[in-house]
Design an enzyme around this catalytic site. Structure first.
Site, mmCIF file in Angstrom:
data_model
loop_
_atom_site.group_PDB
_atom_site.id
_atom_site.type_symbol
_atom_site.label_atom_id
_atom_site.label_comp_id
_atom_site.label_asym_id
_atom_site.label_seq_id
_atom_site.Cartn_x
_atom_site.Cartn_y
_atom_site.Cartn_z
ATOM 1 N N ASP A 1 -92.204 -55.745 28.851
ATOM 2 C CA ASP A 1 -93.186 -55.487 29.891
ATOM 3 C C ASP A 1 -93.601 -56.815 30.506
ATOM 4 O OD1 ASP A 1 -94.808 -52.821 30.705
ATOM 5 O OD2 ASP A 1 -95.984 -54.610 31.154
ATOM 6 N N ALA B 1 -91.852 -51.132 29.706
ATOM 7 C CA ALA B 1 -91.976 -50.310 28.510
ATOM 8 C C ALA B 1 -93.395 -49.991 28.049
ATOM 9 C CB ALA B 1 -91.229 -50.977 27.351
ATOM 10 N N CYS C 1 -93.569 -41.197 37.814
ATOM 11 C CA CYS C 1 -94.495 -40.074 37.647
ATOM 12 C C CYS C 1 -95.241 -39.869 38.961
ATOM 13 C CB CYS C 1 -95.460 -40.311 36.479
ATOM 14 S SG CYS C 1 -96.436 -41.821 36.600
ATOM 15 N N PRO D 1 -96.989 -48.610 27.266
ATOM 16 C CA PRO D 1 -97.396 -48.989 25.907
ATOM 17 C C PRO D 1 -96.362 -48.732 24.817
ATOM 18 C CG PRO D 1 -98.370 -46.892 26.447
ATOM 19 C CD PRO D 1 -97.632 -47.339 27.694
ATOM 20 N N GLY D 2 -95.205 -48.175 25.165
ATOM 21 C CA GLY D 2 -94.141 -48.088 24.181
ATOM 22 C C GLY D 2 -93.705 -46.703 23.761
ATOM 23 N N GLY D 3 -94.246 -45.660 24.364
ATOM 24 C CA GLY D 3 -93.867 -44.311 23.973
ATOM 25 C C GLY D 3 -92.387 -44.051 24.129
#
Length: 511
Positions: free
Chosen positions: A135, A112, A233, A114-116
């Protein structure tokens, strides 16, 4: 060309893309796209569009996402510090939209930080259900926990664990699992040149080993009928279509839910997989999807939606779950202390929880102190169950026994601390409130210097008539400080001055 691309990467993409290769390479000569996502835990999309200080264009695949002009610096505005929006690469908003989250779901964001994506999940849950966000890297969980708190999430648990340990604690519990998998990051080359320079050391081969293991364990975490969204990505088919083909081979109860008609997505490319005869279900892979930087306004992304159609299992963790509405702060007093204190390797210096308090008297005192504060200072019933770690008090959406033995960063909503029987509210308590949740509040104007001065921790001169009070309340006590009506922290008014309670680690540091 501004970005120096690895030669092996360029040659592979030339071979795979054929006639599209020139358009793909031309995308690297354009500037990256900047996006923000409205935090609907705090503000509606319609209201944000009305007050936005930026020019906005909708992002097709995310109804709460907008492009903002390149160079507009949305991080340098009080609304960012009030948690009204998250700055996020536009393509990265797509995977959560594919999960189909509904309020009440039990959701795991496995990789997860940084949490976006976790804040995006939380906004869709709208305070109901539960979000477990994790994480494996302890240092990265600092940013993860802070973002959960800044964006006003009340029903999240933050872990620092390996996937297999979570699977032991939560067998077949979650009905939605997001795997934003560690990958070679080829889709981020334009946005971050360091990704290109590190590509050979952070290789496709190393990433596929991690991805295969994470997917295998995720199948043990999913409830029958549940959905996994796997995303990367990167462009490498070994990390994308082939990874899904391998998973389908070893997990026959799963199927790909086609992404047909999803804005921005191009079909998956099963023809790029070598040795196709090894995968009898390879035709399903056309139902996966790719976001291409030369076809959309964003970077590269791959996503697959995997639904488990298997039978019910004998034991699930949901039988041990405490519904979030079952108990509230104050109702717990005198009823706890059943479980022994369990060992939590929770990075004391990082988060401050230490061990969970196991004595009935400790948790009863904390629950009573919190209930007294809430009765005098708040106008809402706090959801969840009161849990104490050291002197820190949380409202947890889970039965705390479910977290025994795990490395817990946040067992729930961090609401404050108790010392000598007195409760002091936390900053995350304030950021998750709404302006009408507090007995007293003070409105600051986001267009005036006073908002930035507050965010920098300064004491402000303030007229008494700006303290908004519930009928019968006095000006003495904690006031919820709101920027243009949106909760941003605590303060105390006294003798014409606003004493600033904005914590040092959160303050505005830009000039």
């Amino acid at each position: 060309m501004a970005v120096q691309l690895p030669a092996l990467f360029v040659e592979r993409m030339r071979r795979l893309l054929g006639t599209e290769f020139a358009a793909f390479m031309a995308a690297y000569d354009t500037v990256p796209h900047t996006g923000i996502r409205v935090n609907t835990l705090k503000i509606s999309v319609e209201e944000f569009v009305r007050i936005s200080p930026f020019e906005l264009r909708p992002i097709p695949w995310c109804p709460t996402g907008f492009y903002v002009p390149y160079g507009s610096k949305p991080g340098l505005h009080p609304y960012y510090h009030a948690g009204l929006y998250y700055i996020q690469e536009p393509s990265a908003m797509a995977p959560v939209e594919l999960l189909g989250i509904q309020p009440g779901d039990r959701v795991l964001d496995l990789c997860a930080a940084p949490g976006g994506k976790s804040t995006q999940i939380a906004a869709k849950l709208q305070g109901s259900g539960v979000l477990v966000t994790n994480d494996i890297h302890a240092e990265r969980t600092k940013a993860l926990a802070k973002n959960i708190e800044l964006y006003g999430v009340r029903n999240a648990v933050v872990l620092n664990e390996s996937p297999d340990r979570i699977a032991e604690a939560f067998p077949h519990y979650f009905n939605k699992v997001l795997i934003d998998a560690p990958c070679s990051g080829e889709g981020m080359f334009r946005k971050d040149e360091n990704m290109a320079s590190q590509w050979e050391t952070h290789s496709v081969e190393k990433c596929t080993v991690m991805q295969r293991d994470i997917l295998r364990i995720a199948s043990r975490l999913l409830a029958p009928g549940g959905v996994i969204v796997y995303s990367t990505c990167t462009f490498a088919p070994e990390e994308n279509e082939e990874m899904i083909a391998e998973f389908l081979n070893t997990n026959p109860g799963f199927r790909v839910v086609p992404l047909t008609g999803r804005p921005g997505f191009s079909p998956g490319r099963p023809e790029w997989i070598p040795s196709q005869e090894r995968y009898p279900d390879i035709e399903q892979l056309a139902g996966t999807g790719r976001l291409w930087p030369h076809r959309i306004e964003g970077e590269g992304h791959f996503a697959a939606v995997l639904q488990w159609e298997g039978d019910a299992v004998e034991e699930t963790a949901s039988a041990r779950t405490l519904p979030i509405s079952e108990r509230s702060a104050g109702e717990e007093a005198g009823t706890r202390g059943r479980a022994k204190a369990q060992r939590h390797k929770s990075g004391r210096g990082q988060t401050g929880e230490g061990r969970r308090s196991g004595k009935a008297g400790t948790e009863q005192t904390a629950a009573e102190a919190l209930a007294a504060f809430a009765a005098g200072q708040l106008k809402l019933q706090l959801p969840g169950r009161t849990v104490v770690y050291g002197d820190r008090v949380y409202q947890s959406p889970l039965n705390p026994d479910m977290l025994n033995g795990l490395k817990v960063v946040r067992p729930g909503w961090f609401v404050g601390t108790v010392k000598n029987g007195r409760f002091a509210p936390s900053h995350p308590l304030a950021t998750a409130l709404h302006r009408n949740d507090a007995v007293r509040s003070i409105m600051l104007d986001g267009s005036r210097p006073e908002a930035v001065r507050y965010l920098k921790g300064e004491t402000l001169p303030l007229e008494e008539d700006r303290v908004m009070l519930t009928e019968g309340a006095s000006t003495k006590g904690y006031a919820l400080i709101c920027i243009d009506g949106y909760a941003s922290g605590w303060g105390k008014w006294q003798d014409g001055m606003l004493k600033n309670e904005y914590p040092a680690g959160w303050r505005w540091t830009s000039v």
